[in-house]
Scaffold this motif. Structure first.
Motif: not given
Lengths: 222, 269
Positions: B232-239
């Motif tokens: 979930i953190l990686m999705i957030t960082f990507g976004a």
């Protein structure tokens, strides 16, 4: 007197600001409002200190012919022109008034605005725009699908970027705008919340360390 | 200064002088050469900053140093007129307030507004070698009050408010299957979509926090939760990264539009 009293004052002011929240009394609220009022006023004096420091550094650089001293002339030129325009009107008079009759004084001075619009804004906006190139080279390294985590990063970033691209904005079938909004509203909210909680705990701990005198480096040595 | 720098600098000056004169000759209005000069100056500064993409060079250094001076003075002037004058003068002097045409605030506690002036002067004493230590009293006030304020503010906003916002309903009212799956889209207005969003938020927060919890080994169920947290953190960082990239690109588009439309007139308004 030189060190211990200031630390004691930090404790007194810090403890007061924290405790007053739990004391809904008129006097406590009045003192709180007063402190909030005067903090920005002291901040302006700090700005003056910064201006003096910048002037001194630039003058010393020119006087002792340090490396790149020529550029310090332009720093001083920009600094003093902006201050001059900021405290005069368009006829170069300092009226010490803020009435509509003397429109054009201080921040309303047309020359002050010209320097702001045609010198400060172009440089500032271009410096941020310059980051587009650096961020593009950073994304080349970050957006390589080496493993699952990097792929998740890549997909989320691609959806967000394509959503803001006019050509792909609402590409047939993909519902990019809807997906991007969902990404920002749902998983992004969750992760940001976890991060914000951690940061909040850190900030609260730092504030406590400062108030209790455990953290003392900000006061300098001597 | 090196000879090549002088020649390069002279060429740049000649180029922009020519650009100014050509633009002024083609412009209309009250003072065409003056407005042409301002636009050419802004274009020169824009290109000066862009020149950093090639290498750190004298033209970039000139723009950088000019910016430091102008922006420092800008914030100083703004602080004086928008903070010091309206907040302090109407409290400490009736005569000055009248001269500045500000409304004098007649209150019993006005005398206390001498305190920020005294603290400000103490702060300025930092410039003195002998009396520099007195500035610590002003620093003590600023740091103490800000730390006390932050203690409460961050406990409320970053901690308690975030926790209370995460207590979301994970079950919904059941009327019928058709109503439950109605309006099933990522816009999240249907009951099932809302529930799914709530589950992702609650799981995301808990698993994200577990990922940042380093006092226990990330193995077993705890490890699985931690792994979900990092996804979930990686999705957030990507976004967030994608969002930032597009923000910078739009700034770049803004500067390009200025150069091509306002300065060169190549693209239409």
């Amino acid at each position: 007197m030189k060190r211990q009293l200031p630390f004691f004052l930090v404790f007194v002011f810090g403890a007061f600001m924290a405790i007053q929240y739990f004391v809904p009394h008129k006097t406590s609220e009045a003192i709180y409002e007063f402190f909030i009022d005067i903090l920005p006023i002291i901040g302006v004096f700090a700005l003056a200190l910064g201006i003096w420091s910048l002037t001194k550094v630039s003058v010393d650089k020119i006087r002792y012919r340090r490396e790149n001293w020529q550029y310090a002339i332009f720093t001083l030129l920009g600094l003093f022109l902006m201050i001059l325009f900021g405290f005069t009107d368009e006829n170069w008079g300092f009226h010490w008034r803020m009435s509509p009759e003397v429109a054009g004084e201080g921040t309303d001075n047309p020359n002050f605005r010209l320097l702001f619009n045609y010198v400060m804004i172009p440089i500032q906006a271009t410096m941020f725009a310059l980051l587009a190139f650096f961020i593009a080279s950073a994304s080349y390294r970050a957006f390589r699908a080496r493993n699952l985590l990097a792929t998740l990063l890549l997909i989320a970033a691609l959806i967000l970027m394509l959503r803001f691209t006019p050509f792909f904005g609402d590409w047939i079938g993909l519902r990019l705008s809807e997906t991007a909004t969902w990404l920002m509203n749902v998983p992004n909210t969750a992760a940001q919340r976890a991060i914000v909680m951690g940061v909040g705990l850190g900030l609260v701990a730092t504030a406590l360390k400062v108030v209790l005198g455990i953290e003392r480096d900000y006061m300098g040595r001597g | 200064m090196r000879r090549s720098t002088l020649i390069g600098g002279s060429l740049v000056v000649v180029f922009f002088l020519a650009a100014w004169l050509i633009k002024g000759a083609g412009a209309s209005g009250e003072s065409p050469y003056y407005s042409a000069f301002l636009i050419t100056l802004a274009a020169f500064l824009t290109l000066a900053v862009f020149s950093f993409l090639y290498a750190d060079n004298p033209v970039y250094k000139f723009a950088e140093h000019l910016f430091v001076g102008v922006s420092a003075a800008y914030w100083m002037v703004l602080g004086f007129w928008q903070t010091l004058v309206p907040n302090l003068i109407p409290r400490i002097s009736r005569a000055l307030s009248e001269q500045l045409e500000l409304e004098y605030i007649d209150e019993l506690w006005n005398v206390l507004y001498v305190i920020p002036v005294v603290l400000g002067i103490l702060l300025l004493l930092r410039l003195s070698r002998k009396l520099g230590w007195l500035s610590r009293y002003a620093v003590a006030f600023i740091v103490g009050t800000t730390a006390g304020l932050n203690f409460i503010a961050y406990t409320r906003s970053n901690f308690m408010a975030q926790i209370s916002s995460t207590f979301l309903p994970l079950v919904g009212d059941w009327t019928s299957w058709a109503a439950f799956v109605d309006n099933l889209s990522l816009s999240a207005t249907g009951p099932l979509a809302l529930l799914m969003a709530n589950i992702v938020v609650v799981l995301g927060v808990v698993c994200g926090l577990i990922y940042f919890f380093f006092s226990r080994e990330h193995s077993g169920t705890f490890g699985m939760a931690s792994r979900l947290g990092i996804w979930i953190l990686m999705i957030t960082f990507g976004a967030s990264f994608g969002y930032t990239v597009m923000g910078r690109i739009s700034l770049l588009v803004g500067r390009m539009t200025f150069l091509l439309r306002d300065w060169l007139g190549i693209i239409a308004s």
